[in-house]
Scaffold this motif. Structure first.
Motif, PDB file in Angstrom:
ATOM      1  N   GLY A  81     -12.551  30.962 -27.909  1.00 27.21           N
ATOM      2  CA  GLY A  81     -13.103  31.520 -27.115  1.00 27.21           C
ATOM      3  C   GLY A  81     -12.890  32.879 -26.291  1.00 27.21           C
ATOM      4  N   ASP A  82     -11.930  32.140 -26.233  1.00 26.65           N
ATOM      5  CA  ASP A  82     -10.479  33.738 -26.082  1.00 26.65           C
ATOM      6  C   ASP A  82     -11.256  35.049 -26.668  1.00 26.65           C
ATOM      7  OD1 ASP A  82      -9.418  33.146 -28.115  1.00 26.65           O
ATOM      8  OD2 ASP A  82      -7.669  32.633 -27.067  1.00 26.65           O
ATOM      9  N   GLN A  83     -11.362  35.199 -27.973  1.00 23.79           N
ATOM     10  CA  GLN A  83     -11.792  36.022 -28.452  1.00 23.79           C
ATOM     11  C   GLN A  83     -13.519  36.499 -28.093  1.00 23.79           C
ATOM     12  OE1 GLN A  83      -9.885  36.386 -32.404  1.00 23.79           O
ATOM     13  NE2 GLN A  83      -8.644  34.867 -32.010  1.00 23.79           N
ATOM     14  N   SER A  84     -14.008  35.192 -28.306  1.00 27.41           N
ATOM     15  CA  SER A  84     -15.902  35.557 -28.013  1.00 27.41           C
ATOM     16  C   SER A  84     -15.822  35.454 -27.140  1.00 27.41           C
ATOM     17  CB  SER A  84     -15.931  34.324 -29.307  1.00 27.41           C
ATOM     18  OG  SER A  84     -15.858  33.397 -28.929  1.00 27.41           O
ATOM     19  N   CYS A  85     -16.150  35.278 -26.083  1.00 26.01           N
ATOM     20  CA  CYS A  85     -16.902  34.903 -24.957  1.00 26.01           C
ATOM     21  C   CYS A  85     -15.670  35.941 -24.119  1.00 26.01           C
ATOM     22  CB  CYS A  85     -16.586  33.480 -24.496  1.00 26.01           C
ATOM     23  SG  CYS A  85     -17.240  32.483 -24.931  1.00 26.01           S
ATOM     24  N   ILE A  86     -17.138  36.547 -23.328  1.00 30.12           N
ATOM     25  CA  ILE A  86     -16.394  37.803 -22.084  1.00 30.12           C
ATOM     26  C   ILE A  86     -15.707  37.665 -20.890  1.00 30.12           C
ATOM     27  CG2 ILE A  86     -16.871  39.277 -20.976  1.00 30.12           C
ATOM     28  CD1 ILE A  86     -18.410  40.439 -22.833  1.00 30.12           C
ATOM     29  N   CYS A  87     -16.211  36.406 -20.772  1.00 27.35           N
ATOM     30  CA  CYS A  87     -15.537  35.945 -19.009  1.00 27.35           C
ATOM     31  C   CYS A  87     -14.066  35.313 -19.473  1.00 27.35           C
ATOM     32  CB  CYS A  87     -16.391  34.733 -18.173  1.00 27.35           C
ATOM     33  SG  CYS A  87     -16.899  33.444 -19.658  1.00 27.35           S
ATOM     34  N   VAL A  88     -14.005  34.670 -20.991  1.00 21.41           N
ATOM     35  CA  VAL A  88     -13.188  33.669 -21.070  1.00 21.41           C
ATOM     36  C   VAL A  88     -11.955  34.712 -21.667  1.00 21.41           C
ATOM     37  CG1 VAL A  88     -11.703  31.457 -22.531  1.00 21.41           C
ATOM     38  CG2 VAL A  88     -14.075  32.097 -21.924  1.00 21.41           C
ATOM     39  N   SER A  89     -12.212  36.099 -22.050  1.00 29.78           N
ATOM     40  CA  SER A  89     -11.081  37.373 -22.671  1.00 29.78           C
ATOM     41  C   SER A  89     -10.943  37.788 -21.255  1.00 29.78           C
ATOM     42  CB  SER A  89     -12.221  38.513 -23.594  1.00 29.78           C
ATOM     43  OG  SER A  89     -12.544  37.867 -24.716  1.00 29.78           O
ATOM     44  N   ALA A  90     -11.761  37.578 -19.899  1.00 30.73           N
ATOM     45  CA  ALA A  90     -11.495  38.793 -19.435  1.00 30.73           C
ATOM     46  C   ALA A  90     -10.005  37.452 -18.709  1.00 30.73           C
ATOM     47  CB  ALA A  90     -12.491  38.573 -18.169  1.00 30.73           C
ATOM     48  N   ALA A  91     -10.370  36.275 -18.578  1.00 33.36           N
ATOM     49  CA  ALA A  91      -9.276  35.415 -17.677  1.00 33.36           C
ATOM     50  C   ALA A  91      -8.106  35.160 -18.622  1.00 33.36           C
ATOM     51  CB  ALA A  91      -9.862  34.003 -18.156  1.00 33.36           C
ATOM     52  N   PRO A 142     -18.632  27.640  -9.100  1.00 28.80           N
ATOM     53  CA  PRO A 142     -19.783  28.032 -10.525  1.00 28.80           C
ATOM     54  C   PRO A 142     -20.017  26.742 -10.854  1.00 28.80           C
ATOM     55  CG  PRO A 142     -17.066  26.714 -10.941  1.00 28.80           C
ATOM     56  CD  PRO A 142     -17.475  27.474  -9.845  1.00 28.80           C
ATOM     57  N   ASP A 143     -21.376  27.259 -11.556  1.00 27.98           N
ATOM     58  CA  ASP A 143     -22.113  26.011 -12.171  1.00 27.98           C
ATOM     59  C   ASP A 143     -21.246  25.436 -13.322  1.00 27.98           C
ATOM     60  OD1 ASP A 143     -23.723  26.173  -9.963  1.00 27.98           O
ATOM     61  OD2 ASP A 143     -24.762  28.155 -10.617  1.00 27.98           O
ATOM     62  N   ALA A 144     -20.759  26.232 -13.998  1.00 29.67           N
ATOM     63  CA  ALA A 144     -19.971  25.567 -15.197  1.00 29.67           C
ATOM     64  C   ALA A 144     -19.339  26.456 -15.914  1.00 29.67           C
ATOM     65  CB  ALA A 144     -21.736  26.304 -16.786  1.00 29.67           C
ATOM     66  N   VAL A 145     -18.776  25.494 -16.573  1.00 34.81           N
ATOM     67  CA  VAL A 145     -16.952  26.555 -17.316  1.00 34.81           C
ATOM     68  C   VAL A 145     -16.861  26.406 -18.535  1.00 34.81           C
ATOM     69  CG1 VAL A 145     -14.771  25.914 -17.295  1.00 34.81           C
ATOM     70  CG2 VAL A 145     -16.199  25.138 -14.814  1.00 34.81           C
ATOM     71  N   ILE A 146     -16.908  27.172 -19.366  1.00 31.46           N
ATOM     72  CA  ILE A 146     -15.824  27.995 -19.908  1.00 31.46           C
ATOM     73  C   ILE A 146     -14.690  27.787 -21.066  1.00 31.46           C
ATOM     74  CG2 ILE A 146     -16.080  29.033 -22.557  1.00 31.46           C
ATOM     75  CD1 ILE A 146     -18.483  30.905 -21.208  1.00 31.46           C
ATOM     76  N   LEU A 147     -13.932  26.106 -21.618  1.00 31.72           N
ATOM     77  CA  LEU A 147     -13.394  26.517 -21.703  1.00 31.72           C
ATOM     78  C   LEU A 147     -12.404  27.229 -23.119  1.00 31.72           C
ATOM     79  CD1 LEU A 147     -11.350  23.013 -20.255  1.00 31.72           C
ATOM     80  CD2 LEU A 147     -11.450  25.242 -19.339  1.00 31.72           C
ATOM     81  N   ASP A 148     -11.399  28.035 -22.852  1.00 29.69           N
ATOM     82  CA  ASP A 148     -11.091  28.091 -24.756  1.00 29.69           C
ATOM     83  C   ASP A 148     -10.253  26.942 -25.531  1.00 29.69           C
ATOM     84  OD1 ASP A 148     -10.532  29.525 -26.688  1.00 29.69           O
ATOM     85  OD2 ASP A 148      -8.040  29.572 -26.154  1.00 29.69           O
ATOM     86  N   GLY A 149     -10.927  26.794 -26.611  1.00 24.45           N
ATOM     87  CA  GLY A 149     -10.251  25.253 -27.250  1.00 24.45           C
ATOM     88  C   GLY A 149     -11.167  24.599 -27.707  1.00 24.45           C
ATOM     89  N   ASN A 150     -11.012  22.771 -28.142  1.00 24.05           N
ATOM     90  CA  ASN A 150     -11.752  22.432 -28.395  1.00 24.05           C
ATOM     91  C   ASN A 150     -11.271  20.834 -28.118  1.00 24.05           C
ATOM     92  OD1 ASN A 150      -9.934  21.691 -29.778  1.00 24.05           O
ATOM     93  ND2 ASN A 150     -10.222  21.170 -31.832  1.00 24.05           N
ATOM     94  N   HIS A 151     -10.579  21.873 -26.950  1.00 24.60           N
ATOM     95  CA  HIS A 151     -10.559  20.189 -26.324  1.00 24.60           C
ATOM     96  C   HIS A 151     -10.664  20.296 -24.388  1.00 24.60           C
ATOM     97  CE1 HIS A 151      -8.247  16.793 -24.167  1.00 24.60           C
ATOM     98  NE2 HIS A 151      -7.481  17.423 -23.697  1.00 24.60           N
ATOM     99  N   ASP A 152     -11.455  19.314 -23.973  1.00 22.95           N
ATOM    100  CA  ASP A 152     -11.945  19.584 -22.116  1.00 22.95           C
ATOM    101  C   ASP A 152     -10.958  18.690 -21.497  1.00 22.95           C
ATOM    102  OD1 ASP A 152     -13.236  19.701 -20.078  1.00 22.95           O
ATOM    103  OD2 ASP A 152     -14.551  18.271 -20.206  1.00 22.95           O
ATOM    104  N   TYR A 153     -10.133  19.684 -21.323  1.00 23.04           N
ATOM    105  CA  TYR A 153      -8.373  18.888 -19.829  1.00 23.04           C
ATOM    106  C   TYR A 153      -9.219  19.125 -18.817  1.00 23.04           C
ATOM    107  CZ  TYR A 153      -7.901  23.718 -19.893  1.00 23.04           C
ATOM    108  OH  TYR A 153      -8.018  25.426 -19.821  1.00 23.04           O
ATOM    109  N   LEU A 154     -10.600  19.860 -18.792  1.00 24.10           N
ATOM    110  CA  LEU A 154     -10.781  19.408 -16.950  1.00 24.10           C
ATOM    111  C   LEU A 154     -11.559  18.333 -17.101  1.00 24.10           C
ATOM    112  CD1 LEU A 154     -10.668  21.669 -14.904  1.00 24.10           C
ATOM    113  CD2 LEU A 154     -13.225  22.871 -15.839  1.00 24.10           C
ATOM    114  N   GLY A 155     -12.876  18.259 -17.818  1.00 17.12           N
ATOM    115  CA  GLY A 155     -13.393  17.028 -16.691  1.00 17.12           C
ATOM    116  C   GLY A 155     -14.311  16.778 -16.073  1.00 17.12           C
ATOM    117  N   GLY A 156     -14.807  16.546 -16.000  1.00 16.28           N
ATOM    118  CA  GLY A 156     -15.360  16.249 -14.274  1.00 16.28           C
ATOM    119  C   GLY A 156     -14.558  16.356 -13.356  1.00 16.28           C
ATOM    120  N   PRO A 157     -15.823  16.886 -12.331  1.00 14.30           N
ATOM    121  CA  PRO A 157     -16.710  16.772 -11.748  1.00 14.30           C
ATOM    122  C   PRO A 157     -18.204  17.951 -12.434  1.00 14.30           C
ATOM    123  CG  PRO A 157     -16.137  17.581  -9.851  1.00 14.30           C
ATOM    124  CD  PRO A 157     -15.034  16.912 -10.677  1.00 14.30           C
TER     125      PRO A 157
END
Length: 232
Positions: free
Chosen positions: A136-146, A112-127
């Motif tokens: 995001g699990d309600q509003s973003c299709i790819c997060v809902s699917a995940a 992936p070139d970009a990651v959408i995380l549910d919530g307001n905390h980036d627990y993933l970080g770089g790179p």
């Protein structure tokens, strides 16, 4: 109140900014007493989502189980990553979530070139290039699917683990607090599938000696804060 279906709005904004492949991540099992924490990753492109897709928590178990195989065939790619109960104990939840997320991303057949995380905390970080989206699990299709894929996957895993210790009711509670789970813990103590740094052990005098305390005091506070609503 009707459920507003998710859209590709965030995915489109990331693609306009140059990201060709956008993946949605969602976790399940964060607040459980037993079992791994699981992160699902889904790449969906910009196709129209299957009917009824939304956050897994808003769907009945029957609907989730019916939707999961449809999603598995519909998404461009998906994968799961997990951190074991022992890793949750050793690392703390934030680091365990990152480990599970990295494993999910590395298991994808595409990068992936970009990651959408549910919530307001980036627990993933770089790179990775990360966009956090509240609900995001309600509003973003790819997060809902995940979200749906990860929930059904982990529920199935917990049901399998529960076959070896049926007293704990993992097939019904997926390792989360429940009356059956509490009663089994009081009588039988934790299994190899339980997280031994979790606060539930504080309420079990017979088994309290098994509790693991991490050397990192700050991480201990993190664990306690996450469990304030999960006590006996």
């Amino acid at each position: 109140m009707p459920i507003v279906p998710p859209t590709h709005s965030v995915e489109r904004s990331l693609r306009r900014a140059g990201a060709k492949i956008v993946v949605g991540l969602d976790e399940v099992g964060r607040g459980a007493w037993a079992g791994p924490v699981t992160v699902g990753a889904a790449v969906t492109g910009l196709r129209r989502a299957p009917e009824g897709l939304t956050d897994s928590k808003l769907l009945t178990e029957l609907r989730r189980r019916a939707l999961a195989p449809v999603l598995a065939d519909w998404v461009t790619a998906y994968a799961f990553g997990q951190a074991s109960p022992q890793e949750c104990d050793e690392l703390g939840m934030t680091a365990a979530l990152r480990l599970a997320a990295v494993r999910a991303l590395e298991a994808l057949p595409v990068e992936p070139d970009a990651v959408i995380l549910d919530g307001n905390h980036d627990y993933l970080g770089g790179p990775w290039r990360v966009r956090t989206v509240i609900k995001g699990d309600q509003s973003c299709i790819c997060v809902s699917a995940a979200s749906v894929l990860a929930k059904v996957h982990r529920d199935g895993l917990m049901a399998e683990l529960g076959e070896g210790c049926p007293e704990y009711g993992f097939a019904d509670n997926a390792g989360y607090p429940s009356p059956v789970h509490r009663a089994a813990l009081e009588e039988l103590g934790p299994t190899e599938h339980h997280r031994l740094s979790w606060a539930y052990l504080d309420a079990l005098p017979k088994w309290r000696h098994l509790k693991r305390v991490r050397e990192d005091a700050g991480a201990g506070r993190e664990s306690a804060d996450e469990q304030l609503t999960l006590g006996f």
